[in-house]
Every structure is written in structure tokens, then in C-alpha cells.
Design a protein around this motif. Structure first.
Motif, PDB file in Angstrom:
ATOM      1  N   ILE A  43      10.075  -1.669   9.921  1.00  0.00           N
ATOM      2  CA  ILE A  43       8.966  -1.507  10.870  1.00  0.00           C
ATOM      3  C   ILE A  43       8.090  -2.740  10.782  1.00  0.00           C
ATOM      4  O   ILE A  43       7.877  -3.292   9.693  1.00  0.00           O
ATOM      5  CB  ILE A  43       8.170  -0.207  10.603  1.00  0.00           C
ATOM      6  CG1 ILE A  43       7.169   0.051  11.743  1.00  0.00           C
ATOM      7  CG2 ILE A  43       7.473  -0.236   9.245  1.00  0.00           C
ATOM      8  CD1 ILE A  43       6.645   1.472  11.798  1.00  0.00           C
ATOM      9  N   HIS A  44       7.601  -3.190  11.950  1.00  0.00           N
ATOM     10  CA  HIS A  44       6.757  -4.383  11.980  1.00  0.00           C
ATOM     11  C   HIS A  44       5.565  -4.124  12.898  1.00  0.00           C
ATOM     12  O   HIS A  44       5.736  -3.579  13.989  1.00  0.00           O
ATOM     13  CB  HIS A  44       7.575  -5.583  12.464  1.00  0.00           C
ATOM     14  CG  HIS A  44       6.788  -6.851  12.423  1.00  0.00           C
ATOM     15  ND1 HIS A  44       6.522  -7.508  11.237  1.00  0.00           N
ATOM     16  CD2 HIS A  44       6.165  -7.542  13.398  1.00  0.00           C
ATOM     17  CE1 HIS A  44       5.767  -8.574  11.502  1.00  0.00           C
ATOM     18  NE2 HIS A  44       5.542  -8.614  12.802  1.00  0.00           N
ATOM     19  N   PRO A  45       4.357  -4.548  12.480  1.00  0.00           N
ATOM     20  CA  PRO A  45       3.156  -4.195  13.246  1.00  0.00           C
ATOM     21  C   PRO A  45       2.800  -5.170  14.372  1.00  0.00           C
ATOM     22  O   PRO A  45       1.660  -5.629  14.475  1.00  0.00           O
ATOM     23  CB  PRO A  45       2.073  -4.166  12.164  1.00  0.00           C
ATOM     24  CG  PRO A  45       2.495  -5.227  11.215  1.00  0.00           C
ATOM     25  CD  PRO A  45       4.007  -5.202  11.209  1.00  0.00           C
ATOM     26  N   HIS A  92      -1.638   1.500  12.294  1.00  0.00           N
ATOM     27  CA  HIS A  92      -1.084   2.315  11.202  1.00  0.00           C
ATOM     28  C   HIS A  92      -0.856   3.756  11.647  1.00  0.00           C
ATOM     29  O   HIS A  92       0.137   4.378  11.271  1.00  0.00           O
ATOM     30  CB  HIS A  92      -1.955   2.214   9.950  1.00  0.00           C
ATOM     31  CG  HIS A  92      -1.933   0.836   9.355  1.00  0.00           C
ATOM     32  ND1 HIS A  92      -0.748   0.176   9.093  1.00  0.00           N
ATOM     33  CD2 HIS A  92      -2.920  -0.014   9.008  1.00  0.00           C
ATOM     34  CE1 HIS A  92      -1.017  -1.025   8.600  1.00  0.00           C
ATOM     35  NE2 HIS A  92      -2.339  -1.170   8.546  1.00  0.00           N
ATOM     36  N   GLU A 143       2.361   3.750  13.440  1.00  0.00           N
ATOM     37  CA  GLU A 143       3.474   3.608  12.484  1.00  0.00           C
ATOM     38  C   GLU A 143       3.790   4.947  11.817  1.00  0.00           C
ATOM     39  O   GLU A 143       4.951   5.355  11.740  1.00  0.00           O
ATOM     40  CB  GLU A 143       3.125   2.571  11.416  1.00  0.00           C
ATOM     41  CG  GLU A 143       3.042   1.157  11.954  1.00  0.00           C
ATOM     42  CD  GLU A 143       2.940   0.111  10.862  1.00  0.00           C
ATOM     43  OE1 GLU A 143       3.567  -0.951  11.003  1.00  0.00           O
ATOM     44  OE2 GLU A 143       2.227   0.345   9.857  1.00  0.00           O
ATOM     45  N   ASP A 200      11.974 -10.420  10.358  1.00  0.00           N
ATOM     46  CA  ASP A 200      11.584  -9.509  11.432  1.00  0.00           C
ATOM     47  C   ASP A 200      12.409  -9.711  12.707  1.00  0.00           C
ATOM     48  O   ASP A 200      11.881  -9.646  13.819  1.00  0.00           O
ATOM     49  CB  ASP A 200      10.073  -9.623  11.714  1.00  0.00           C
ATOM     50  CG  ASP A 200       9.248  -9.291  10.474  1.00  0.00           C
ATOM     51  OD1 ASP A 200       9.567  -8.294   9.806  1.00  0.00           O
ATOM     52  OD2 ASP A 200       8.303 -10.042  10.170  1.00  0.00           O
ATOM     53  N   ASN A 216       0.805  -1.216   0.000  1.00  0.00           N
ATOM     54  CA  ASN A 216       0.000   0.000   0.000  1.00  0.00           C
ATOM     55  C   ASN A 216       0.849   1.283   0.000  1.00  0.00           C
ATOM     56  O   ASN A 216       0.500   2.273  -0.640  1.00  0.00           O
ATOM     57  CB  ASN A 216      -0.923  -0.071   1.229  1.00  0.00           C
ATOM     58  CG  ASN A 216      -1.840   1.124   1.336  1.00  0.00           C
ATOM     59  OD1 ASN A 216      -2.076   1.842   0.366  1.00  0.00           O
ATOM     60  ND2 ASN A 216      -2.356   1.372   2.517  1.00  0.00           N
ATOM     61  N   GLY A 217       1.934   1.262   0.745  1.00  0.00           N
ATOM     62  CA  GLY A 217       2.829   2.427   0.731  1.00  0.00           C
ATOM     63  C   GLY A 217       2.427   3.553   1.669  1.00  0.00           C
ATOM     64  O   GLY A 217       2.920   4.675   1.528  1.00  0.00           O
ATOM     65  N   SER A 218       1.570   3.274   2.644  1.00  0.00           N
ATOM     66  CA  SER A 218       1.157   4.374   3.541  1.00  0.00           C
ATOM     67  C   SER A 218       2.321   4.850   4.417  1.00  0.00           C
ATOM     68  O   SER A 218       2.426   6.045   4.704  1.00  0.00           O
ATOM     69  CB  SER A 218      -0.044   3.964   4.393  1.00  0.00           C
ATOM     70  OG  SER A 218       0.310   3.005   5.360  1.00  0.00           O
ATOM     71  N   ASN A 219       3.199   3.940   4.806  1.00  0.00           N
ATOM     72  CA  ASN A 219       4.378   4.379   5.576  1.00  0.00           C
ATOM     73  C   ASN A 219       5.329   5.184   4.701  1.00  0.00           C
ATOM     74  O   ASN A 219       5.896   6.183   5.144  1.00  0.00           O
ATOM     75  CB  ASN A 219       5.096   3.184   6.218  1.00  0.00           C
ATOM     76  CG  ASN A 219       4.393   2.735   7.482  1.00  0.00           C
ATOM     77  OD1 ASN A 219       4.520   3.372   8.526  1.00  0.00           O
ATOM     78  ND2 ASN A 219       3.616   1.668   7.391  1.00  0.00           N
ATOM     79  N   MET A 250       8.132  -6.971   1.547  1.00  0.00           N
ATOM     80  CA  MET A 250       7.844  -8.321   2.000  1.00  0.00           C
ATOM     81  C   MET A 250       8.772  -9.374   1.375  1.00  0.00           C
ATOM     82  O   MET A 250       8.323 -10.414   0.879  1.00  0.00           O
ATOM     83  CB  MET A 250       6.371  -8.659   1.751  1.00  0.00           C
ATOM     84  CG  MET A 250       5.413  -7.684   2.426  1.00  0.00           C
ATOM     85  SD  MET A 250       5.796  -7.340   4.169  1.00  0.00           S
ATOM     86  CE  MET A 250       4.439  -8.197   4.960  1.00  0.00           C
TER      87      MET A 250
HETATM   88  C1  GAR Z   1       3.001  -2.054   7.763  1.00  0.00           C
HETATM   89  O1  GAR Z   1       2.004  -2.310   8.717  1.00  0.00           O
HETATM   90  C2  GAR Z   1       4.319  -2.661   8.192  1.00  0.00           C
HETATM   91  O2  GAR Z   1       4.507  -2.628   9.575  1.00  0.00           O
HETATM   92  C3  GAR Z   1       4.180  -4.072   7.685  1.00  0.00           C
HETATM   93  O3  GAR Z   1       3.586  -3.933   6.429  1.00  0.00           O
HETATM   94  C4  GAR Z   1       2.696  -2.821   6.466  1.00  0.00           C
HETATM   95  C5  GAR Z   1       2.930  -1.980   5.238  1.00  0.00           C
HETATM   96  O4  GAR Z   1       1.944  -0.972   5.114  1.00  0.00           O
HETATM   97  N1  GAR Z   1       5.434  -4.756   7.623  1.00  0.00           N
HETATM   98  C6  GAR Z   1       5.602  -6.048   7.904  1.00  0.00           C
HETATM   99  O5  GAR Z   1       4.678  -6.796   8.168  1.00  0.00           O
HETATM  100  C7  GAR Z   1       7.032  -6.544   7.859  1.00  0.00           C
HETATM  101  N2  GAR Z   1       7.099  -7.918   8.246  1.00  0.00           N
HETATM  102  P1  GAR Z   1       2.119   0.190   4.078  1.00  0.00           P
HETATM  103  O6  GAR Z   1       2.479  -0.462   2.733  1.00  0.00           O
HETATM  104  O7  GAR Z   1       0.808   0.900   4.020  1.00  0.00           O
HETATM  105  O8  GAR Z   1       3.240   1.077   4.575  1.00  0.00           O
END
Ligand code: GAR
Length: 177
Positions: free
Chosen positions: A98-100, A160, A163, A135, A11-14, A82
Motif C-alpha cells: 500500500i502506498h499513500p 490513513h 488505508e 512503489d 507505526n504499524g497502524s495498517n 521501507m
Molecule cells: C502508510 O501510509 C503506507 O501507505 C506507507 O507507510 C505508511 C505506514 O503506516 N507506505 C509507503 O510509503 C510505501 N512506500 P503504518 O506503519 O501506520 O501502517
């Protein structure tokens, strides 16, 4: 300014939160490139935000190694990337992820759902340096979140939010340390 490269697969929100933080002066860094390993919404965000972008091909690990050598960033930022990085990359660059969840609980994919379905009352986020594991690597920052009584969708939203708030700040502090 220090240079960073961001790697994403989804998604790329981070990614977007990090870009916005540089524009608000929360994060003093220059974003050299978004690198993805497949077609994903993060690429659309890069276009909209005016950040240059490279999509890796089948031979992704070698291509990434060469690209990072060329760009020589001060820090590589994983934002929902991923793929497991090979040792050649992990040993040659400073990389943060970053890991949720509150690692070492619930590594891997769908960590928010894993934690929710397990029935934990507290979960959260972890920001850590990257080694060759999934992770794993030295923990830099964690923030806990009480989730008792929340729906999965509410937990996802709150995670999120955490994050997007903390990742830019932690990147800033790494770049200044
Ligand atoms: C985030 O929640 C991140 O913590 C997770 O993927 C999502 C990406 O969201 N990362 C992992 O699970 C790493 N093992 P985003 O594409 O909206 O940033």
C-alpha cells in the motif's frame, strides 16, 4: 483459511487494522507473523494483539527469504515496510503493497508530504502487486481524496483512514481471486 505474513517498519497502524479486520470477519485470513526490519511501534502492537513477531537482522534479505520459504504464506502484505525487496523474494512470493499517493505520482518516502507540498488538489492511496521497483508493480486498487483547503495533518489523517478501511478489503478480495 489462507495464511498471510505482514511486513512493517514503522507505526504499524495498517498492520493493526488488518489484524482487527480478521477479528471482525471482514478479512478471512490467518496472520502467521509480523516481520519487521528494525525496532518500531508495529512490534508493540503485535505484542498487544498476540501476533507472533520476528525482527530481521543485518542480513535481512536472506533471512527474510528463508523465513518466507518456511512459513509459505499465500500472500505477503507490506504495511509500511521501507525496504526494497530483492528479485529472489519478489519472484518467489505473491506480495502486495500500500502506498499513500495516487501512483505513479509521488513514489518513495513521505509521499503524503510530497503531494501536499507539490500543491496537488487530489491525492489518494494505491494498493499494488510488488515488483523490484520502488512503489511500482500492477495496480489493484486506488482511491482518490480531494485535499484542497486541508492542512497536512488533516490530509494524513484522511489518507490513513482510507488505508485502514480499504487495505483489509482488498487483501480479502486478492485471497478470494
Ligand atoms: C502508510 O501510509 C503506507 O501507505 C506507507 O507507510 C505508511 C505506514 O503506516 N507506505 C509507503 O510509503 C510505501 N512506500 P503504518 O506503519 O501506520 O501502517
Amino acid at each position: 483459511l489462507p495464511n498471510i505474513v505482514i511486513l512493517a517498519s514503522g507505526n504499524g497502524s495498517n498492520f493493526e487494522a488488518i489484524v482487527n479486520a480478521t477479528r471482525k470477519g471482514i478479512l478471512n485470513a490467518n496472520i502467521l507473523r509480523l516481520i519487521t526490519n528494525k525496532k518500531c511501534f508495529a512490534e508493540e502492537r503485535a505484542k498487544k494483539l498476540g501476533i507472533s513477531h520476528t525482527r530481521l537482522k543485518d542480513n535481512w534479505a536472506e533471512e527474510l527469504f528463508v523465513l518466507l520459504k518456511e512459513l509459505a504464506p499465500d500472500l505477503v502484505v507490506l504495511a509500511g515496510f521501507m525496504k526494497i525487496l530483492p528479485s529472489k523474494i519478489v519472484n518467489n512470493f505473491k506480495i502486495v503493497n500500500i502506498h499513500p499517493s495516487l501512483l505513479p505520482a509521488f513514489p518513495g518516502k513521505d509521499a503524503i508530504k510530497q503531494a501536499y507540498e507539490y500543491g496537488v488538489k487530489v491525492t489518494g492511496i494505491t494498493i499494488h502487486f510488488v515488483d523490484e521497483g520502488v512503489d511500482t508493480g500492477p495496480i489493484i486498487f486506488q482511491k482518490a481524496l480531494e485535499i484542497d483547503g486541508l492542512t497536512l495533518e488533516e490530509v494524513e489523517k484522511e489518507i490513513h483512514k482510507l488505508e485502514h478501511k480499504h487495505y483489509p478489503q482488498v487483501i480479502e478480495s486478492i485471497l478470494n481471486s
